[in-house]
Design a protein around this motif. Structure first.
Motif, PDB file in Angstrom:
ATOM      1  N   GLY A  50     -65.764-107.463  40.630  1.00  0.00           N
ATOM      2  CA  GLY A  50     -67.175-107.261  40.689  1.00  0.00           C
ATOM      3  C   GLY A  50     -67.596-105.687  40.255  1.00  0.00           C
ATOM      4  O   GLY A  50     -66.769-105.283  39.690  1.00  0.00           O
ATOM      5  N   LYS A  51     -68.777-105.487  39.874  1.00  0.00           N
ATOM      6  CA  LYS A  51     -69.313-104.395  39.368  1.00  0.00           C
ATOM      7  C   LYS A  51     -69.014-103.177  40.098  1.00  0.00           C
ATOM      8  O   LYS A  51     -68.870-102.289  39.439  1.00  0.00           O
ATOM      9  N   ASP A  52     -68.847-103.272  41.179  1.00  0.00           N
ATOM     10  CA  ASP A  52     -68.296-102.047  42.157  1.00  0.00           C
ATOM     11  C   ASP A  52     -66.664-101.983  42.223  1.00  0.00           C
ATOM     12  O   ASP A  52     -66.194-100.885  42.766  1.00  0.00           O
TER      13      ASP A  52
ATOM     14  N   LEU B 184     -66.322-108.096  30.073  1.00  0.00           N
ATOM     15  CA  LEU B 184     -67.636-108.124  30.831  1.00  0.00           C
ATOM     16  C   LEU B 184     -68.640-109.151  30.818  1.00  0.00           C
ATOM     17  O   LEU B 184     -68.784-109.500  29.604  1.00  0.00           O
TER      18      LEU B 184
ATOM     19  N   ASP C 150     -73.142-112.148  33.831  1.00  0.00           N
ATOM     20  CA  ASP C 150     -73.523-111.949  35.243  1.00  0.00           C
ATOM     21  C   ASP C 150     -73.302-110.386  36.046  1.00  0.00           C
ATOM     22  O   ASP C 150     -73.124-109.863  37.208  1.00  0.00           O
ATOM     23  N   GLY C 151     -72.485-109.769  34.999  1.00  0.00           N
ATOM     24  CA  GLY C 151     -72.068-108.228  35.397  1.00  0.00           C
ATOM     25  C   GLY C 151     -70.557-108.033  36.064  1.00  0.00           C
ATOM     26  O   GLY C 151     -70.113-106.976  35.971  1.00  0.00           O
ATOM     27  N   ASN C 152     -70.028-109.051  36.345  1.00  0.00           N
ATOM     28  CA  ASN C 152     -68.668-109.283  36.697  1.00  0.00           C
ATOM     29  C   ASN C 152     -67.758-108.936  35.550  1.00  0.00           C
ATOM     30  O   ASN C 152     -68.223-109.522  34.288  1.00  0.00           O
ATOM     31  N   ILE C 153     -66.355-108.505  36.001  1.00  0.00           N
ATOM     32  CA  ILE C 153     -65.401-108.475  34.889  1.00  0.00           C
ATOM     33  C   ILE C 153     -64.219-109.477  35.117  1.00  0.00           C
ATOM     34  O   ILE C 153     -63.666-109.740  36.242  1.00  0.00           O
TER      35      ILE C 153
ATOM     36  N   LEU D 230     -66.338-102.020  31.096  1.00  0.00           N
ATOM     37  CA  LEU D 230     -67.747-101.513  31.479  1.00  0.00           C
ATOM     38  C   LEU D 230     -68.488-100.678  30.292  1.00  0.00           C
ATOM     39  O   LEU D 230     -69.689-101.004  30.289  1.00  0.00           O
ATOM     40  N   LYS D 231     -67.811-100.112  29.869  1.00  0.00           N
ATOM     41  CA  LYS D 231     -68.330 -99.329  28.931  1.00  0.00           C
ATOM     42  C   LYS D 231     -68.583 -99.986  27.593  1.00  0.00           C
ATOM     43  O   LYS D 231     -69.842 -99.963  26.868  1.00  0.00           O
TER      44      LYS D 231
ATOM     45  N   GLN E  93     -62.687-100.037  33.134  1.00  0.00           N
ATOM     46  CA  GLN E  93     -63.369 -99.037  32.609  1.00  0.00           C
ATOM     47  C   GLN E  93     -64.307 -99.253  31.397  1.00  0.00           C
ATOM     48  O   GLN E  93     -65.413 -98.980  30.775  1.00  0.00           O
TER      49      GLN E  93
ATOM     50  N   LEU F 102     -61.856-100.246  40.121  1.00  0.00           N
ATOM     51  CA  LEU F 102     -62.741 -99.694  39.242  1.00  0.00           C
ATOM     52  C   LEU F 102     -62.335 -98.693  38.402  1.00  0.00           C
ATOM     53  O   LEU F 102     -62.737 -98.584  37.082  1.00  0.00           O
TER      54      LEU F 102
END
Ligand code: ADP
Length: 437
Positions: A74-76, A127, A130-133, A103-104, A100, A94
């Motif tokens: 998840g995003k977090d 990524l 929906d923002g998940n990875i 996300l970048k 990392q 994370l």
């Protein structure tokens, strides 16, 4: 040299072979890594399209035998799904480098070694919209294990190449060395062996030196033989005359004549020994001679003064011409040179003849000339009169106290001064000897 060349070429080729092997291993690993990442990327793209449900349904991924691991983060950083373990039991992801990076930049790669170093896991993370990875990992044998596994093959290859290099080096060095060794074996033989053109000047030089050594050995041998012979004659005379006096055979009236002969022979011996010592001194002076500023005209004047009595005795007119002429020269050698040349010009002259000594500068160089109107020298003797003990007319030379060494000494002195010696002579007309400093 053969051995040195062999070892050095072998060392160079062996190093090159080892470097090539190491580089090949590194490049193969790099290719393998790219291949794995490419596969992981394809999986991620498929899963992205089929959706997570398809992954979950795809039972095989849950099987640990299959080394593909799918994780949704998840995003977090919290793990939403993992095909290996229960998502809830897994720690936050994370901080993982691939997460990392994803996300970048939208996607990220990472390779992690297992604690035993025997395995490594390759990760590719992407990524999602929906923002998940979505991350796929594949466990493979690590580079170290791979390397360890191929080490026996590499070693065998290295040994094989070593022997190959050894053989080739041996052949190449052999080919290279043979003409040089052939040259060394036949330094004296003509025609020249087939050597490298680059070595021909060396061959010529060595041959020349060899010839010079042989020649000087021969000259020395001849000189020794000549010396012995020359010394024997006056000694035999001294011994003979003194024996006659000793035994009483010589009458009162002969004694005076015999004593005169003994005296003459003794003087001759002295003159010979002096000249021989002088020549051998000149021979042994290998280093630079001592030079000082010297006026050639003044030296010639002194010499002529000393020889006036002898000139008068021979009814010869001895005169000096020219001008003061200063050069860097060795004084005693130059005195000797003048003396020998003038003495010859007087001794081999005719009554009423002349000797003209000239000292002058010509084209910036000091020049001396000793010219006589004497008996001259016929062409066949001209070349040889500078040789040791060479005399055109032995009896005449002896009667004037000549040793046959005077001109040999002159030649030596001229050479020591790096000067040039030349002669013009005509029988019955006279002789001119010229030295240019
Ligand atoms: P030597 O002691 O016999 O004079 P040198 O070496 O001075 O020996 O000369 C060698 C020979 O060269 C002499 O014996 C003589 O035959 C010849 N020679 C030298 N100088 C002259 C000259 N000026 N004129 C004619 N012959 C000469």
């Amino acid at each position: 040299m053969r051995r040195k060349l062999n070892t050095q070429i072998l060392m160079i080729t062996e190093t090159a072979v080892l470097i090539a092997l190491i580089l090949t291993s590194l490049v193969s690993y790099e290719l393998f890594k790219n291949e794995v990442f490419h596969n992981l990327k394809t999986y991620v793209e498929i899963f992205e399209q089929t959706g997570l449900e398809a992954v979950e349904r795809y039972d095989t991924f849950k099987n640990k035998e299959n080394n593909l691991r799918v994780t949704v983060i998840g995003k977090d950083g919290g793990v939403i799904y993992d095909s290996y373990a229960d998502a809830g039991s897994l720690e936050n992801h994370l901080e993982r480098p691939e997460v990392q990076e994803a996300l970048k930049d939208g996607s990220g790669y990472a390779v992690r070694q297992s604690t035993t170093m025997s395995m490594s896991t390759f990760y590719y993370a992407k990524l999602l919209e929906d923002g998940n990875i979505l991350r796929v990992g594949e466990e493979t044998t690590s580079f170290y294990r791979l390397l360890l596994g191929t080490l026996p093959i590499l070693a065998a290859l290295a040994v094989l190449l070593f022997f190959l290099c050894y053989l080739i080096t041996h052949l190449v060095v052999g080919n290279f060395m043979t003409p040089i060794e052939r040259m060394a074996d036949s330094l004296d033989s003509e025609p020249s062996p087939d050597v490298y053109p680059e070595l021909k000047p060396f061959l010529r030089k060595i041959r020349k030196q060899h010839e010079d050594i042989l020649q000087s050995a021969q000259i020395r041998q001849e000189f020794t033989a000549n010396v012995t012979h020359e010394l024997k004659t006056p000694l035999a005379a001294i011994s003979g005359y003194s024996e006659l006096i000793e035994s009483g055979i010589a009458g009162e009236q002969d004694i005076h004549h015999f004593a005169e002969e003994i005296h003459k022979s003794a003087n001759r011996l002295l003159a010979l020994i002096n000249d021989i010592i002088h020549l051998s001194e000149l021979d042994s002076t290998r280093q630079e001679i001592d030079r000082a500023q010297l006026d050639l005209y003044a030296v010639a004047r002194d010499c002529i003064e000393n020889l006036q009595v002898s000139a008068e005795k021979h009814q010869v007119l001895l005169q000096l011409h020219g001008e003061s002429c200063v050069a860097e020269l060795n004084k005693s050698m130059i005195e000797e040179l003048f003396y020998n040349l003038c003495d010859n010009a007087i001794n081999y002259n005719v009554p009423g003849g002349r000797v003209d000594v000239t000292v002058q500068t010509e084209e910036g160089r000091a020049v001396i000339r000793v010219k006589d109107t004497g008996i001259g020298i016929s062409p066949e003797h001209q070349e040889r009169i500078f040789e040791r003990f060479y005399r055109v007319d032995k009896s005449r030379s002896k009667s004037t106290g000549g040793t046959g060494l005077g001109l040999a000494i002159v030649k030596h002195i001229v050479a020591q001064h790096q000067a040039e010696l030349s002669m013009i002579s005509e029988p019955g007309v006279g002789t001119e000897i010229k030295v240019v400093f």
